[in-house]
Design an enzyme around this catalytic site. Sequence first.
Site, PDB file in Angstrom:
ATOM      1  N   SER A 124      59.074  43.500  30.665  1.00  0.00           N
ATOM      2  CA  SER A 124      59.892  43.281  29.474  1.00  0.00           C
ATOM      3  C   SER A 124      60.428  44.614  28.964  1.00  0.00           C
ATOM      4  O   SER A 124      59.772  45.658  29.119  1.00  0.00           O
ATOM      5  CB  SER A 124      59.009  42.649  28.398  1.00  0.00           C
ATOM      6  OG  SER A 124      59.661  42.666  27.155  1.00  0.00           O
ATOM      7  N   TYR A 148      50.838  42.955  23.104  1.00  0.00           N
ATOM      8  CA  TYR A 148      51.608  42.218  24.123  1.00  0.00           C
ATOM      9  C   TYR A 148      52.329  43.199  25.044  1.00  0.00           C
ATOM     10  O   TYR A 148      52.222  43.120  26.276  1.00  0.00           O
ATOM     11  CB  TYR A 148      52.629  41.283  23.449  1.00  0.00           C
ATOM     12  CG  TYR A 148      53.728  40.839  24.395  1.00  0.00           C
ATOM     13  CD1 TYR A 148      53.445  39.991  25.471  1.00  0.00           C
ATOM     14  CD2 TYR A 148      55.051  41.283  24.238  1.00  0.00           C
ATOM     15  CE1 TYR A 148      54.441  39.609  26.362  1.00  0.00           C
ATOM     16  CE2 TYR A 148      56.044  40.904  25.119  1.00  0.00           C
ATOM     17  CZ  TYR A 148      55.739  40.063  26.175  1.00  0.00           C
ATOM     18  OH  TYR A 148      56.727  39.694  27.067  1.00  0.00           O
ATOM     19  N   LYS A 152      52.019  44.322  29.334  1.00  0.00           N
ATOM     20  CA  LYS A 152      53.090  44.461  30.336  1.00  0.00           C
ATOM     21  C   LYS A 152      53.044  45.856  30.959  1.00  0.00           C
ATOM     22  O   LYS A 152      53.162  46.009  32.173  1.00  0.00           O
ATOM     23  CB  LYS A 152      54.462  44.227  29.690  1.00  0.00           C
ATOM     24  CG  LYS A 152      54.698  42.818  29.220  1.00  0.00           C
ATOM     25  CD  LYS A 152      54.785  41.870  30.394  1.00  0.00           C
ATOM     26  CE  LYS A 152      54.856  40.424  29.973  1.00  0.00           C
ATOM     27  NZ  LYS A 152      54.651  39.482  31.055  1.00  0.00           N
TER      28      LYS A 152
HETATM   29  P1  NAD Z   1      56.806  30.833  28.518  1.00  0.00           P
HETATM   30  O1  NAD Z   1      55.662  30.894  27.591  1.00  0.00           O
HETATM   31  O2  NAD Z   1      57.836  29.785  28.302  1.00  0.00           O
HETATM   32  O3  NAD Z   1      56.282  30.726  30.027  1.00  0.00           O
HETATM   33  C1  NAD Z   1      55.047  31.280  30.441  1.00  0.00           C
HETATM   34  C2  NAD Z   1      54.300  30.183  31.187  1.00  0.00           C
HETATM   35  O4  NAD Z   1      53.041  30.682  31.632  1.00  0.00           O
HETATM   36  C3  NAD Z   1      54.006  28.950  30.322  1.00  0.00           C
HETATM   37  O5  NAD Z   1      54.469  27.797  30.992  1.00  0.00           O
HETATM   38  C4  NAD Z   1      52.482  28.946  30.159  1.00  0.00           C
HETATM   39  O6  NAD Z   1      51.987  27.640  30.072  1.00  0.00           O
HETATM   40  C5  NAD Z   1      52.055  29.666  31.424  1.00  0.00           C
HETATM   41  N1  NAD Z   1      50.764  30.374  31.333  1.00  0.00           N
HETATM   42  C6  NAD Z   1      50.347  31.254  30.391  1.00  0.00           C
HETATM   43  N2  NAD Z   1      49.108  31.702  30.681  1.00  0.00           N
HETATM   44  C7  NAD Z   1      48.737  31.095  31.846  1.00  0.00           C
HETATM   45  C8  NAD Z   1      47.570  31.142  32.658  1.00  0.00           C
HETATM   46  N3  NAD Z   1      46.507  31.888  32.332  1.00  0.00           N
HETATM   47  N4  NAD Z   1      47.519  30.386  33.771  1.00  0.00           N
HETATM   48  C9  NAD Z   1      48.581  29.606  34.120  1.00  0.00           C
HETATM   49  N5  NAD Z   1      49.708  29.522  33.394  1.00  0.00           N
HETATM   50  C10 NAD Z   1      49.783  30.251  32.261  1.00  0.00           C
HETATM   51  O7  NAD Z   1      57.484  32.276  28.527  1.00  0.00           O
HETATM   52  P2  NAD Z   1      58.869  32.741  29.135  1.00  0.00           P
HETATM   53  O8  NAD Z   1      59.766  33.041  28.016  1.00  0.00           O
HETATM   54  O9  NAD Z   1      59.290  31.819  30.200  1.00  0.00           O
HETATM   55  O10 NAD Z   1      58.415  34.125  29.753  1.00  0.00           O
HETATM   56  C11 NAD Z   1      58.003  34.249  31.090  1.00  0.00           C
HETATM   57  C12 NAD Z   1      57.490  35.663  31.319  1.00  0.00           C
HETATM   58  O11 NAD Z   1      58.514  36.587  30.973  1.00  0.00           O
HETATM   59  C13 NAD Z   1      56.285  36.030  30.454  1.00  0.00           C
HETATM   60  O12 NAD Z   1      55.428  36.840  31.220  1.00  0.00           O
HETATM   61  C14 NAD Z   1      56.894  36.836  29.315  1.00  0.00           C
HETATM   62  O13 NAD Z   1      55.988  37.753  28.781  1.00  0.00           O
HETATM   63  C15 NAD Z   1      58.038  37.539  30.028  1.00  0.00           C
HETATM   64  N6  NAD Z   1      59.136  37.894  29.116  1.00  0.00           N
HETATM   65  C16 NAD Z   1      59.687  36.936  28.313  1.00  0.00           C
HETATM   66  C17 NAD Z   1      60.705  37.287  27.429  1.00  0.00           C
HETATM   67  C18 NAD Z   1      61.300  36.254  26.503  1.00  0.00           C
HETATM   68  O14 NAD Z   1      61.911  36.641  25.513  1.00  0.00           O
HETATM   69  N7  NAD Z   1      61.197  34.970  26.771  1.00  0.00           N
HETATM   70  C19 NAD Z   1      61.174  38.609  27.387  1.00  0.00           C
HETATM   71  C20 NAD Z   1      60.602  39.553  28.246  1.00  0.00           C
HETATM   72  C21 NAD Z   1      59.582  39.176  29.113  1.00  0.00           C
HETATM   73  C1  UD1 Z   2      60.966  40.465  20.334  1.00  0.00           C
HETATM   74  C2  UD1 Z   2      59.658  41.187  20.571  1.00  0.00           C
HETATM   75  C3  UD1 Z   2      59.675  41.796  21.957  1.00  0.00           C
HETATM   76  C4  UD1 Z   2      59.995  40.749  23.025  1.00  0.00           C
HETATM   77  C5  UD1 Z   2      61.335  40.093  22.665  1.00  0.00           C
HETATM   78  C6  UD1 Z   2      61.734  39.007  23.616  1.00  0.00           C
HETATM   79  C7  UD1 Z   2      58.910  41.930  18.344  1.00  0.00           C
HETATM   80  C8  UD1 Z   2      58.661  43.104  17.469  1.00  0.00           C
HETATM   81  N1  UD1 Z   2      59.458  42.193  19.540  1.00  0.00           N
HETATM   82  O1  UD1 Z   2      61.943  41.434  20.404  1.00  0.00           O
HETATM   83  O2  UD1 Z   2      58.424  42.388  22.252  1.00  0.00           O
HETATM   84  O3  UD1 Z   2      60.082  41.357  24.298  1.00  0.00           O
HETATM   85  O4  UD1 Z   2      61.216  39.524  21.346  1.00  0.00           O
HETATM   86  O5  UD1 Z   2      60.808  37.963  23.556  1.00  0.00           O
HETATM   87  O6  UD1 Z   2      58.600  40.798  18.016  1.00  0.00           O
HETATM   88  N2  UD1 Z   2      65.636  38.712  13.806  1.00  0.00           N
HETATM   89  C9  UD1 Z   2      65.977  38.305  12.524  1.00  0.00           C
HETATM   90  N3  UD1 Z   2      65.459  37.148  12.059  1.00  0.00           N
HETATM   91  C10 UD1 Z   2      64.626  36.339  12.811  1.00  0.00           C
HETATM   92  C11 UD1 Z   2      64.300  36.756  14.118  1.00  0.00           C
HETATM   93  C12 UD1 Z   2      64.809  37.953  14.573  1.00  0.00           C
HETATM   94  O7  UD1 Z   2      66.718  38.997  11.827  1.00  0.00           O
HETATM   95  O8  UD1 Z   2      64.188  35.293  12.322  1.00  0.00           O
HETATM   96  C13 UD1 Z   2      66.236  39.945  14.336  1.00  0.00           C
HETATM   97  C14 UD1 Z   2      65.237  41.006  14.776  1.00  0.00           C
HETATM   98  O9  UD1 Z   2      64.955  41.887  13.714  1.00  0.00           O
HETATM   99  C15 UD1 Z   2      66.015  41.694  15.927  1.00  0.00           C
HETATM  100  C16 UD1 Z   2      66.856  40.565  16.513  1.00  0.00           C
HETATM  101  O10 UD1 Z   2      66.946  39.573  15.507  1.00  0.00           O
HETATM  102  O11 UD1 Z   2      66.888  42.665  15.408  1.00  0.00           O
HETATM  103  C17 UD1 Z   2      66.240  39.950  17.762  1.00  0.00           C
HETATM  104  O12 UD1 Z   2      64.891  39.568  17.483  1.00  0.00           O
HETATM  105  P1  UD1 Z   2      63.983  38.815  18.571  1.00  0.00           P
HETATM  106  O13 UD1 Z   2      64.713  37.637  19.094  1.00  0.00           O
HETATM  107  O14 UD1 Z   2      62.651  38.571  17.951  1.00  0.00           O
HETATM  108  O15 UD1 Z   2      63.871  39.851  19.775  1.00  0.00           O
HETATM  109  P2  UD1 Z   2      63.363  41.382  19.782  1.00  0.00           P
HETATM  110  O16 UD1 Z   2      63.278  41.938  18.426  1.00  0.00           O
HETATM  111  O17 UD1 Z   2      64.192  42.110  20.756  1.00  0.00           O
END
Ligand code: NAD
Ligand code: UD1
Length: 345
Positions: A124, A148, A152
């Site tokens: 991430s 968190y 990563k």
């Molecule tokens: P998500 O929560 O929708 O998907 C993660 C999945 O992993 C879920 O289906 C959950 O049930 C499963 N899971 C969690 N722990 C588990 C375990 N111990 N055994 C088996 N399954 C398990 O999240 P996502 O948004 O699809 O994200 C996927 C990956 O990408 C995650 O590792 C997350 O940290 C990373 N990521 C997400 C974002 C985002 O904003 N969505 C941003 C950067 C990185």
């Molecule tokens: C958040 C996480 C980051 C994660 C990313 C994607 C934090 C501090 N960081 O980042 O670790 O990788 O999500 O899952 O939580 N905002 C508002 N109002 C809201 C929600 C968000 O103003 O209700 C603003 C935030 O201040 C930011 C932007 O919208 O400026 C995006 O926020 P968000 O979607 O939570 O993503 P990140 O801040 O990038």
Amino acid sequence: MAILLTGGAGYIGSHTCVELLNAGQEIVVLDNLSNSKIEALKRVSEITGKGLAFYHGDLLDKETVEKVFIQNPIEAVIHFAGFKAVGESVENPLAYYQNNISGSLVLFEIMKSFGVKNLVFSSSATVYGIPETVPITEDFPIGAINPYGRTKQMIEEILKDIFISDPEWSITLLRYFNPAGAHLSGKIGEDPKGIPNNLMPYIQQVAIGKLDELKVFGNDYPTPDGTGIRDYIHVMDLANGHVKALEKTIHRPSLNIYNLGTGTGYSVLELKNAFESATGQIIPYSITEKRPGDAAACFADPSKAQRELEWQALRGIEEMCRDSWNWQINNPEGYKETKLTAEVY
Ligand code: NAD
Ligand code: UD1
């Protein structure tokens, strides 16, 4: 041969399932459904007309993970599974270290024992912490600022050590920026539990009337309109990035890190405005306190992925808003709970 997706029922995993099945891959999903529903995988099959193998199990359960490798000819793993809520990780760091780190260790150990050494890992942009400048390249210093993010960062370090110990491993670390949007069909999308933490799902729930108004976290950042800037990337572009990363991981072994972002940043107010114009919905909002730990601006330099993976994001902010809304109106309550009936969908 098959590709194993840990966490493949989740938001990014389910969209990646669609892209992999469309690319002709056999896939196996292992998910404990702690943050997802089996319905997502049923819909993946509906969209693609193809089946996949599903194991309802936890990464921490060694026997189940071994069973997956015994029963399937796994060629590579895409490791999505993990917990991802920043606030929750601050309140309960042990749960995050246990699930994300210990779960990964079980997986890597079993991969090693079965001689499966191709891995794509969901990292991430959070590993960059508060970047000093933007756009962010992969060689920026890393320094996550919450548990968190540290999980990563630690998993990245573990994987670098594994690669040093045995260069037969082929490892790709994908640092995602801000995933948004949904599959064009509106059948799969992001289904957060409770009140969303992230901006796009929050806006969607205001639009559908579940939440009263958007709270904009601060308007005195050093950005043109004072609100935070992020690099929103369509989840289907992200999914396609996995297909490209997988090809490279399998065919050109090495360890690589890629930013997956668009390279363009939008402020909170710009995203709100784009959502209003793409959907015709009005999003009431108010300005509130800054959220601790938020950077003013965070967006990628995605040129390394463009050069080396021949990948780039094709969809813009309008499509992200349109597709998020399409998913939301078609599924106002998210996925409905469906009974687990079979292991193969
Ligand atoms: P998500 O929560 O929708 O998907 C993660 C999945 O992993 C879920 O289906 C959950 O049930 C499963 N899971 C969690 N722990 C588990 C375990 N111990 N055994 C088996 N399954 C398990 O999240 P996502 O948004 O699809 O994200 C996927 C990956 O990408 C995650 O590792 C997350 O940290 C990373 N990521 C997400 C974002 C985002 O904003 N969505 C941003 C950067 C990185
Ligand atoms: C958040 C996480 C980051 C994660 C990313 C994607 C934090 C501090 N960081 O980042 O670790 O990788 O999500 O899952 O939580 N905002 C508002 N109002 C809201 C929600 C968000 O103003 O209700 C603003 C935030 O201040 C930011 C932007 O919208 O400026 C995006 O926020 P968000 O979607 O939570 O993503 P990140 O801040 O990038």
